[in-house]
Design a protein around this motif. Structure first.
Motif, PDB file in Angstrom:
ATOM      1  N   TYR A 143      -2.921   3.059 -12.657  1.00  0.00           N
ATOM      2  CA  TYR A 143      -3.999   2.447 -11.887  1.00  0.00           C
ATOM      3  C   TYR A 143      -3.883   2.767 -10.407  1.00  0.00           C
ATOM      4  O   TYR A 143      -2.814   3.114  -9.907  1.00  0.00           O
ATOM      5  CB  TYR A 143      -3.990   0.920 -12.054  1.00  0.00           C
ATOM      6  N   THR A 144      -5.000   2.561  -9.713  1.00  0.00           N
ATOM      7  CA  THR A 144      -4.973   2.641  -8.254  1.00  0.00           C
ATOM      8  C   THR A 144      -4.442   1.331  -7.685  1.00  0.00           C
ATOM      9  O   THR A 144      -4.338   0.318  -8.394  1.00  0.00           O
ATOM     10  CB  THR A 144      -6.377   2.899  -7.701  1.00  0.00           C
ATOM     11  N   LYS A 145      -4.137   1.326  -6.413  1.00  0.00           N
ATOM     12  CA  LYS A 145      -3.655   0.101  -5.758  1.00  0.00           C
ATOM     13  C   LYS A 145      -4.708  -0.994  -5.835  1.00  0.00           C
ATOM     14  O   LYS A 145      -4.386  -2.160  -6.083  1.00  0.00           O
ATOM     15  CB  LYS A 145      -3.299   0.399  -4.302  1.00  0.00           C
ATOM     16  N   ASP A 146      -5.962  -0.644  -5.622  1.00  0.00           N
ATOM     17  CA  ASP A 146      -7.032  -1.646  -5.682  1.00  0.00           C
ATOM     18  C   ASP A 146      -7.152  -2.237  -7.087  1.00  0.00           C
ATOM     19  O   ASP A 146      -7.421  -3.431  -7.248  1.00  0.00           O
ATOM     20  CB  ASP A 146      -8.363  -1.023  -5.265  1.00  0.00           C
ATOM     21  N   GLU A 147      -6.960  -1.418  -8.104  1.00  0.00           N
ATOM     22  CA  GLU A 147      -7.050  -1.921  -9.468  1.00  0.00           C
ATOM     23  C   GLU A 147      -5.885  -2.867  -9.783  1.00  0.00           C
ATOM     24  O   GLU A 147      -6.075  -3.882 -10.456  1.00  0.00           O
ATOM     25  CB  GLU A 147      -7.063  -0.738 -10.445  1.00  0.00           C
ATOM     26  N   TRP A 182       0.810  -1.216   0.000  1.00  0.00           N
ATOM     27  CA  TRP A 182       0.000   0.000   0.000  1.00  0.00           C
ATOM     28  C   TRP A 182       0.850   1.276   0.000  1.00  0.00           C
ATOM     29  O   TRP A 182       0.317   2.370  -0.171  1.00  0.00           O
ATOM     30  CB  TRP A 182      -0.945   0.016   1.194  1.00  0.00           C
ATOM     31  N   GLU A 201       1.578   1.777 -11.501  1.00  0.00           N
ATOM     32  CA  GLU A 201       1.266   2.603 -10.336  1.00  0.00           C
ATOM     33  C   GLU A 201       0.802   3.997 -10.763  1.00  0.00           C
ATOM     34  O   GLU A 201      -0.028   4.613 -10.089  1.00  0.00           O
ATOM     35  CB  GLU A 201       2.489   2.718  -9.431  1.00  0.00           C
TER      36      GLU A 201
END
Length: 782
Positions: A250-254, A166, A247
């Motif tokens: 995209y987002t971390k969740d993606e 994260w 990074e």
């Protein structure tokens, strides 16, 4: 105010400074009337003190001093050069990396386009009741996201693979340094073993740096994936750049969503949704901490830790993951303890792991573009009966455990089918839980031995012979053109003289089988066998009757099913319906079933009765099942290299083969031994709880036998053979003093002599002998 003498008094401020010499200064004095304007002010005291300090004296240098100064100067010079070049190189490198990141980021597609990266589709196989029993191809359970899966699973993946996921920008220098240190300490190369890759870097590797699979460039998908997994310094650099681009894009969740959908997790599953369904029979959103830990543990080595391969090893790995989750605060002490004391177990469907041989066979029988090479997700409904499959597997394992010597390499196979050819169970070897293995039920061509004999008698019955007709079981020599004399023998090397067809089949006598085959015409026998489904190349010579031709267990079992169903051929089948996943309309249906009639129903029912005598009082007695009518035939090939028992009871026909893969002789095994025992153990389980159903057989009327095949023949030539008159043969034996055949317990007494209008005129012995000789000579042709 002026002084009394007319001069200005000395100012107070001037007194603060030294006057220097007492005389007047240049340009004016200090006397009366002087102004003092040409006087320089004195320097402050501090300046005087600083100037008063003595100069620092440099000690003379010796050789060491000069050397130290030289080294120091060189170091300062090198540092200045490195700094001057280094920051420029760093700037250039940062610029290149930045451009690479920008390039990759601009090329990245939407997340939804990356979650399913399979190059081929999947096949889900359903049993006859619609329950899933096997999977083939690459299973993908559908897209899930980091938000929709179980929080336990999301946390387990992060705790296992990338605890700083994260926070880092795609690359974790601390993780890389730690991995290099571990690799070097364990004697490996810096890039061998632990890689220190982040989840983002692993996702970049799963995406093969954005390079899709190209069938024209790669031999297969396995080679493509192997190249994507290569670990080199340059590949690591590329992965780092691509990871940072992800990074940025995209987002971390993606990123986590892409990872959890593309990761391979063993047993042909791609993504955590497919793996959760495969192992636990539930969606990934519902897994508990123990199950989440087991799934996350597969990421390290999917095949090694797959619970379907070794559940204990998978549970041990999951316990390690539970510890990591507790250490990082994802689980409480109570949750961690519960996960360890109640580890995850497989679902009932996954535990069964049955039907591997059957599934492989169905995949081979279906169209290749919808099975082995499918690019779609396909669902196939089959004929498999899981209860019967379990019964056959347990029977085989039990007999080998209890009656076969430990360490024996002997193999066996079983096929169970309905009378219409629907295969209900298949075991292709002693290892019942494998897939992709050699299937001895469908792939092994072996000599059939005496299990071929029912097709000889099927042809004879269909041509009008009767179960109580006689055949001479006496030594036989046949002259084979191009080969010379051929003298077959019975298995026990004994001869029983005149026997009925029923007795000859029940006791598996070879000589009567050859004589009947020759009398009805071996071409007729070949035709009947081929029409019943024995597609292998059948022998052309008289040895055809002894089962020297090769066939598979599946073919033989299907041929016997034709006898059970009343004389019609069947095509064994396992595929009932094939359709694309999500579609309701089938693309294809059943590819087998009952075909054309081969022999009359009357002949089939009489043959079934004759085969019931094999089990009731002949070589197949070990196959008897209390309360059930059983019919079948044993088979043992020359040298005991193959042993068979094929038979039927109730609605099912089953076949058992036993032998060695390398064709070695079996030791003390015949078709009436272990194969019949395996058959009985399997069928007892298959028929358990089923209503008793009699076999469709007809007990023949005990009438005067109408033919005697090969009576009193010591030398035969291959021929179609015609039946001789039994009464004539009896009279001939009586006149020549030959012994009369013994009466069978099942055979009726000879019919009375023909009426005067049917017998030769008068009682002239010479006329009778002439008629007898004419009859004999007319019954044998060269």
């Amino acid at each position: 105010m002026s002084a009394s003498n007319g001069r200005k008094p000395t100012l107070t401020a001037e007194r603060r400074y030294a006057t220097g010499k007492s005389g007047a200064g240049k340009g004016g004095g200090t006397g009366d009337g002087g102004t003092g304007k040409g006087r320089k002010p004195a320097k402050p005291a501090t300046s005087r003190r600083r100037a008063a300090r003595p100069a620092k004296r440099t000690a003379p240098r010796g050789p060491v001093g000069y050397l130290a100064a030289l080294v120091s100067g060189l170091i300062r010079f090198v540092v200045r050069v490195i700094w001057g070049v280094g920051w420029r190189m760093a700037f250039a490198l940062a610029l290149v990396v930045g451009l690479g990141v920008a390039y990759y980021a601009a090329q990245l597609p939407p997340v939804a386009d990356l979650v399913d990266g399979r190059a081929r589709g999947s096949v889900t196989l359903l049993d006859r009741d619609g329950a899933t029993f096997a999977w083939r191809g690459d299973q993908f359970g559908g897209m899930v996201t980091a938000d929709t899966i179980s929080p336990y699973l999301r946390n387990a993946v992060v705790a296992t693979e990338d605890r700083r996921f994260w926070w880092h920008p795609g690359v974790d220098p601390q993780g890389v340094a730690s991995a290099v240190r571990i690799n070097l300490s364990e004697g490996r190369g810096p890039l061998s073993g632990n890689g220190g890759s982040t989840i983002t870097q692993q996702t970049a590797k799963l995406l093969c740096l954005g390079k899709p699979f190209d069938a024209s460039a790669w031999k297969n998908e396995s080679e493509y994936e192997a190249d994507c997994r290569r670990t080199t310094l340059w590949r690591k650099v590329q992965e780092a750049v691509y990871a940072m681009a992800m990074e940025a894009r995209y987002t971390k969740d993606e990123i986590l969503t892409i990872y959890i959908n593309r990761a391979y997790l063993g047993a042909g599953t791609r993504g955590f949704e497919a793996a959760s369904q495969r192992y636990f029979g539930k969606p990934a959103a519902q897994v508990n901490p123990a199950e989440a830990a087991m799934l996350a543990g597969l990421l390290k080595a999917p095949t090694t830790y797959a619970p379907t391969n070794n559940l204990g090893r998978s549970q041990d790995r999951a316990s390690v993951i539970v510890g990591l989750m507790r250490e990082q605060g994802y689980l409480s002490d109570a949750e961690a303890e519960a996960a360890r004391t109640s580890p995850a177990v497989l679902s009932p469907t996954a535990q069964q792991d049955q039907g591997g041989y059957f599934a492989d066979w169905v995949m081979d029988t279906g169209p290749e573009f919808f099975t082995r090479d499918t690019t779609e997700d396909v669902v196939i409904r089959t004929t498999l009966d899981p209860r019967i499959q379990t019964a056959t597997e347990k029977a085989l394992l039990q007999v080998f455990e209890e009656r076969v010597a430990p360490g024996s390499e002997a193999q066996a196979a079983i096929v169970v089918m309905s009378a219409d050819g629907a295969v209900r169970a298949m075991v292709g070897g002693r290892n019942v839980s494998v897939s992709g293995a050699f299937n001895r039920a469908t792939q092994a061509l072996r000599q059939t031995g005496s299990s071929f004999k029912p097709f000889i008698y099927a042809a004879a019955l269909d041509l009008g012979m009767q179960p109580f007709d006689f055949v001479d079981d006496s030594p036989l020599t046949m002259n084979i053109p191009g080969s010379g004399a051929w003298s077959p023998e019975n298995y026990d090397r004994k001869y029983d003289g005149m026997v009925t067809l029923t007795e000859a089949l029940a006791e598996s006598r070879n000589i009567p089988a050859v004589k009947v085959s020759e009398q009805v015409g071996r071409e007729n026998v070949r035709t009947v066998a081929a029409m019943f489904g024995i597609d292998s190349d059948l022998a052309a010579g008289p040895a055809l009757a002894l089962g020297v031709s090769e066939s598979t267990l599946l073919e033989m079992t299907g041929a016997y099913a034709g006898i059970l169903n009343g004389g019609s051929s069947v095509t064994p089948y396992g595929l009932v319906e094939l359709k694309l996943k999500g579609d309701d309309t089938p693309l294809m249906g059943t590819g087998g079933g009952i075909g054309e009639r081969v022999i009359s129903q009357d002949a089939a029912e009489k043959l079934t009765w004759m085969m019931s005598r094999v089990v009731a009082e002949g070589t197949g007695s070990r196959a008897q099942i209390d309360g059930w009518e059983v019919a079948g035939k044993t088979g043992t090939t020359q040298g005991a290299r193959d042993a068979w028992f094929v038979g039927f009871a109730g609605d099912y026909v089953a076949g058992v083969w036993m032998g060695y893969d390398d064709n070695r002789p079996l030791s003390g095994v015949t078709g009436g031994g272990l194969p019949a025992t395996i058959w009985r153990e399997a069928m007892v389980r298959v028929l358990e709880g089923q209503p008793v159903k009699p076999l469709p057989m007809r007990v023949p009327e005990q009438i005067q036998p109408q033919a005697i095949a090969g009576a009193d023949s010591q030398d035969m030539s291959p021929s179609g053979g015609q039946a001789s008159d039994p009464e004539t043969d009896r009279l001939l034996r009586e006149m020549l003093g030959a012994p009369q055949p013994a009466q069978s317990a099942e055979a009726p007494a000879p019919a009375p002599a023909p009426a005067p209008d049917q017998a030769p005129a008068g009682n002239d012995r010479e006329r009778l002998i002439l008629d007898v000789l004419t009859n004999i000579l007319g019954g044998v042709t060269n």
